[in-house]
Design a protein around this motif. Structure first.
Motif, short mmCIF file in Angstrom:
data_model
loop_
_atom_site.label_atom_id
_atom_site.label_comp_id
_atom_site.label_asym_id
_atom_site.label_seq_id
_atom_site.Cartn_x
_atom_site.Cartn_y
_atom_site.Cartn_z
N LEU A 26 0.83 -1.21 0.00
CA LEU A 26 0.00 0.00 0.00
C LEU A 26 0.86 1.25 0.00
CD1 LEU A 26 -2.94 0.96 0.08
CD2 LEU A 26 -2.80 0.97 2.57
N LEU A 27 1.97 1.23 0.73
CA LEU A 27 2.88 2.39 0.74
C LEU A 27 3.50 2.62 -0.64
CD1 LEU A 27 4.70 1.84 4.16
CD2 LEU A 27 2.97 3.57 3.64
N LEU A 28 3.81 1.55 -1.32
CA LEU A 28 4.43 1.67 -2.65
C LEU A 28 3.44 2.21 -3.69
CD1 LEU A 28 6.55 -1.61 -2.78
CD2 LEU A 28 7.39 0.73 -2.53
N TYR A 29 2.15 2.04 -3.43
CA TYR A 29 1.12 2.55 -4.33
C TYR A 29 0.92 4.07 -4.21
CZ TYR A 29 -0.74 -2.12 -5.50
OH TYR A 29 -0.92 -3.40 -5.96
N ASP A 30 1.52 4.68 -3.20
CA ASP A 30 1.24 6.07 -2.86
C ASP A 30 1.29 7.03 -4.04
OD1 ASP A 30 0.79 8.05 -0.57
OD2 ASP A 30 2.58 8.88 -1.54
N PRO A 31 2.32 6.98 -4.91
CA PRO A 31 2.37 7.96 -6.02
C PRO A 31 1.17 7.90 -6.95
CG PRO A 31 4.48 6.87 -5.76
CD PRO A 31 3.51 6.12 -4.91
N ILE A 32 0.65 6.69 -7.18
CA ILE A 32 -0.41 6.56 -8.17
C ILE A 32 -1.81 6.63 -7.56
CG2 ILE A 32 -0.74 4.04 -8.16
CD1 ILE A 32 -0.59 4.26 -11.29
N LEU A 33 -1.91 6.46 -6.25
CA LEU A 33 -3.22 6.50 -5.61
C LEU A 33 -3.49 7.79 -4.85
CD1 LEU A 33 -3.63 2.87 -4.18
CD2 LEU A 33 -4.65 3.83 -6.25
N ASN A 34 -2.42 8.42 -4.34
CA ASN A 34 -2.63 9.55 -3.45
C ASN A 34 -2.07 10.89 -3.94
OD1 ASN A 34 -3.85 7.82 -1.48
ND2 ASN A 34 -1.82 7.14 -0.85
N GLU A 35 -1.19 10.87 -4.94
CA GLU A 35 -0.64 12.11 -5.46
C GLU A 35 -1.70 12.86 -6.27
OE1 GLU A 35 2.25 13.52 -4.96
OE2 GLU A 35 3.24 11.92 -3.84
#
Length: 238
Positions: A26-35
């Motif tokens: 989930l942390l690695l998804y941060d750029p594509i999910l939360n940016e």
């Protein structure tokens, strides 16, 4: 008994592996999910996003592994609930896989957006919104809604059978009820899933998995109820 101890250790290891891969993924998804500029950030961090997807696939394998490894033991005490647990764990895994596919599709969308010179951004943003919504719903229905059901099932059998100390399944059933309630509250927009309340309601079920995992690795299943089952079968056969 030796095979049961090996199964217990494997279940404990898989619980820990599932927790670690879930958090890191989930942390690695941060750029594509939360940016805010996820259509650009996703492509720029493509390897990071793909690594997150790989870790979540390991999560899927680990989750299914815990259910199938516990099944031969749990079915001795309640075959119906043990089978339900495997089926609902598979459903949880399917929902997680759908979430993984949505993130990878979002990554492809981001790459196409960059390759096309960031043209027609409104169209890409509309498609991106849908894919992000799919991931949000699968994240809610899998690791929350289904997790609550699954945890309640195996914790109930553990409580009834005394395969592990009863304080562990009590934490498990409490955590299961809370995380299930959390998912319902999120569905009706009472609370946000990623919030203080969401974290507090999810914490007991996470604690249960780690306590259970450590206990199974260190101590295994309680031999007394297992020996009782074996003796009962021997008496029936004789």
């Amino acid at each position: 008994m030796n095979s049961n101890k090996k199964a217990a250790r494997l279940v404990g290891i898989l619980f820990i592996l599932a927790a670690v891969t879930a958090v890191i993924g989930l942390l690695l998804y941060d750029p594509i999910l939360n940016e805010s500029d996820y259509l650009t950030a996703g492509a720029e961090h493509s390897r990071q996003v793909v690594l997150g997807a790989v870790l979540e696939l390991i999560l899927v394998v680990s989750a299914v592994g815990t259910a199938t490894t516990m099944y031969p033991i749990l079915k001795k005490y309640d075959g119906t609930i043990a089978l339900w647990h495997v089926c609902f764990r598979f459903l949880e895994a399917v929902l997680i896989i759908i979430g993984i596919i949505s993130v990878l599709a979002l990554l492809t969308l981001s790459q196409e957006y960059i390759a096309g010179g960031a043209q027609n951004s409104s169209v890409f943003e509309a498609n991106g919104t849908v894919l992000k919504a799919i991931h949000e719903w699968t994240f809610l229905l899998g690791p929350n809604f289904m997790l609550g059901i699954n945890t309640m099932m195996y914790s109930f059998i553990f409580y009834k059978s005394k395969l592990v100390p009863r304080f562990i399944p009590i934490i498990g059933m409490t955590g299961a009820a809370l995380v299930f309630t959390c998912s319902i509250l999120v569905m009706f927009d009472v609370i946000e899933q990623v919030s203080v309340w969401g974290a507090l309601l999810a914490m007991p079920v996470a604690a249960n998995e780690m306590i259970l995992a450590v206990w199974l690795i260190a101590k295994g299943f309680n031999d007394t109820p297992l020996l009782k089952i074996i003796k009962e079968k021997q008496n029936v056969s004789s």
